[in-house]
Design an enzyme around this catalytic site. Structure first.
Site, PDB file in Angstrom:
ATOM      1  N   LYS A 171     -14.533   1.608  29.847  1.00 39.70           N
ATOM      2  CA  LYS A 171     -14.968   0.709  30.915  1.00 39.70           C
ATOM      3  C   LYS A 171     -16.370   1.068  31.388  1.00 39.70           C
ATOM      4  O   LYS A 171     -16.642   2.195  31.791  1.00 39.70           O
ATOM      5  CB  LYS A 171     -13.986   0.763  32.090  1.00 39.70           C
ATOM      6  CG  LYS A 171     -14.292  -0.249  33.187  1.00 39.70           C
ATOM      7  CD  LYS A 171     -13.155  -0.316  34.182  1.00 39.70           C
ATOM      8  CE  LYS A 171     -13.426  -1.307  35.303  1.00 39.70           C
ATOM      9  NZ  LYS A 171     -12.274  -1.459  36.207  1.00 39.70           N
TER      10      LYS A 171
ATOM     11  N   ARG B 127      -3.307   0.264  23.422  1.00 39.03           N
ATOM     12  CA  ARG B 127      -2.305   1.178  22.904  1.00 39.03           C
ATOM     13  C   ARG B 127      -2.783   1.748  21.580  1.00 39.03           C
ATOM     14  O   ARG B 127      -3.455   1.070  20.800  1.00 39.03           O
ATOM     15  CB  ARG B 127      -0.965   0.462  22.677  1.00 39.03           C
ATOM     16  CG  ARG B 127      -0.258   0.039  23.935  1.00 39.03           C
ATOM     17  CD  ARG B 127       1.171  -0.411  23.617  1.00 39.03           C
ATOM     18  NE  ARG B 127       1.191  -1.582  22.762  1.00 39.03           N
ATOM     19  CZ  ARG B 127       1.764  -1.637  21.563  1.00 39.03           C
ATOM     20  NH1 ARG B 127       2.351  -0.549  21.055  1.00 39.03           N
ATOM     21  NH2 ARG B 127       1.759  -2.735  20.846  1.00 39.03           N
TER      22      ARG B 127
ATOM     23  N   ARG C 294      -9.856  -3.112  41.539  1.00 40.47           N
ATOM     24  CA  ARG C 294      -8.714  -4.023  41.469  1.00 40.47           C
ATOM     25  C   ARG C 294      -7.432  -3.331  41.908  1.00 40.47           C
ATOM     26  O   ARG C 294      -7.293  -2.134  41.811  1.00 40.47           O
ATOM     27  CB  ARG C 294      -8.537  -4.545  40.031  1.00 40.47           C
ATOM     28  CG  ARG C 294      -9.616  -5.525  39.585  1.00 40.47           C
ATOM     29  CD  ARG C 294      -9.231  -6.158  38.254  1.00 40.47           C
ATOM     30  NE  ARG C 294      -8.132  -7.092  38.409  1.00 40.47           N
ATOM     31  CZ  ARG C 294      -7.122  -7.195  37.551  1.00 40.47           C
ATOM     32  NH1 ARG C 294      -7.050  -6.400  36.516  1.00 40.47           N
ATOM     33  NH2 ARG C 294      -6.163  -8.079  37.738  1.00 40.47           N
TER      34      ARG C 294
END
Length: 330
Positions: A190, A328, A125
């Site tokens: 991921k 975060r 991306r």
């Protein structure tokens, strides 16, 4: 990068993970010992880890399973098989998505599936490069044509996230998570990514190329350039997963192709419930980046249109249609 037939033959010989002497490899390939050495050196450049032991020969650090059209086709369910017009497998290609985008410009092809062992310019991306070592992962793209324009397939990436999660669950992967808008995660790392490229008329015929990159095994050296937390299936399931690449491709196609083919009729509504079930972001503190702007808050899920809902420190919710999301620390 060109990968010769001899190099593929050499890999097929070494794929079992056993030691093979240089003399044996030279004899089977009908080449000199020096030619064998050059081929072995070339494998290192492809990210394939080799072990050499004096008196025993050479073997792969880990056995691999090369992609095979017959093995994949033999595992396809009847619906998925009927939706494929052609399945192509390349030893090396710049990008499976790029190849199908070019094909779409010069033909009316649809239902085309492209797989590669190695990508020299794999697409992620936002212009990122997808790390693509040879024979270790799954690099898969599908070309499909739609009649009602890009607006009619809004939310397709979310629906395909559900399809990939279903396939991984069928493969025995537990704790799969979906990270908005198009990533597949495992324990906040991921595991896979989806990239959809669309071209065509705003309210008329268009085509979409759906790309999927799934990590089976990422050698540390090749993964050094990855800037985010990542994981591969070998870490989750062990070395045996490297012998399941063809099965995994078939599982993915069995789930993805019906979603792609039926999406204009079903729309995102048919997948919202399942997406929320696999949502790994809900309740987490994140930052959303849009250009140079950053928005922070707590994720409250997605709405019926697939927009991400973020609650700020004042308790106000805002819906986002796009953006780069990062977890975060809390």
């Amino acid at each position: 990068m060109s990968i010769s037939d001899q190099l593929i033959r050499l890999l097929n010989l070494l794929a079992d993970g056993q030691f093979h002497s240089g003399t044996e490899l030279a004899s089977v390939l009908d080449v000199s010992r020096s030619a064998v050495w050059k081929h072995l050196h070339a494998l290192d450049g492809l990210g394939i880890e080799l072990v050499g032991v004096s008196g025993k020969g050479y073997k792969l650090q880990r056995p691999i399973q090369l992609l095979d059209r017959q093995q994949i086709s033999g595992r396809l369910e009847s619906r998925a098989k009927a939706l494929i017009s052609e399945l192509e497998i390349y030893p090396a290609i710049a990008s499976t998505n790029g190849y199908l985008m070019q094909l779409a410009q010069r033909s009316q092809a649809t239902g085309r599936v492209c797989l590669a062992e190695y990508q020299t310019a794999g697409k992620g991306r936002r212009g990122r490069t997808w790390v693509s070592p040879f024979g270790h992962n799954i690099y898969l793209s599908i070309l499909w044509r739609y009649q009602n324009g890009p607006g009619a397939i809004a939310g397709l990436s979310l629906a395909l996230g559900v399809a990939v999660a279903r396939a991984l669950s069928r493969a025995g992967v537990q704790e799969v998570g979906l990270k908005w808008p198009n990533d597949i995660y495992w324990r906040e790392r991921k595991l896979a990514g989806i990239l959809i490229e669309v071209s065509g008329e705003s309210g008329g015929p268009c085509h979409a190329v759906i790309g999927l990159g799934l990590n089976l095994y990422l050698p540390e050296q090749q993964a050094e350039t990855i800037e985010q937390a990542w994981v591969d299936l070998r870490h989750i399931m062990g070395d045996d997963v490297m012998q399941q690449r063809n099965r995994l491709v078939a599982l993915l196609l069995n789930e993805m192709l019906p979603v792609i083919a039926d999406f204009e009729e079903q729309t995102l509504r048919a997948f919202i419930g399942d997406w929320r079930k696999w949502d790994c972001m809900r309740g987490k503190a994140v930052s959303i980046y849009i250009g140079e702007q950053a928005f922070t808050g707590i994720v409250r899920g997605i709405d019926e249109q697939g927009l991400l809902l973020l609650e700020d420190e004042q308790g106000k919710q805002r819906a986002f249609a796009s953006g780069e999301v990062s977890f975060r620390a809390t």
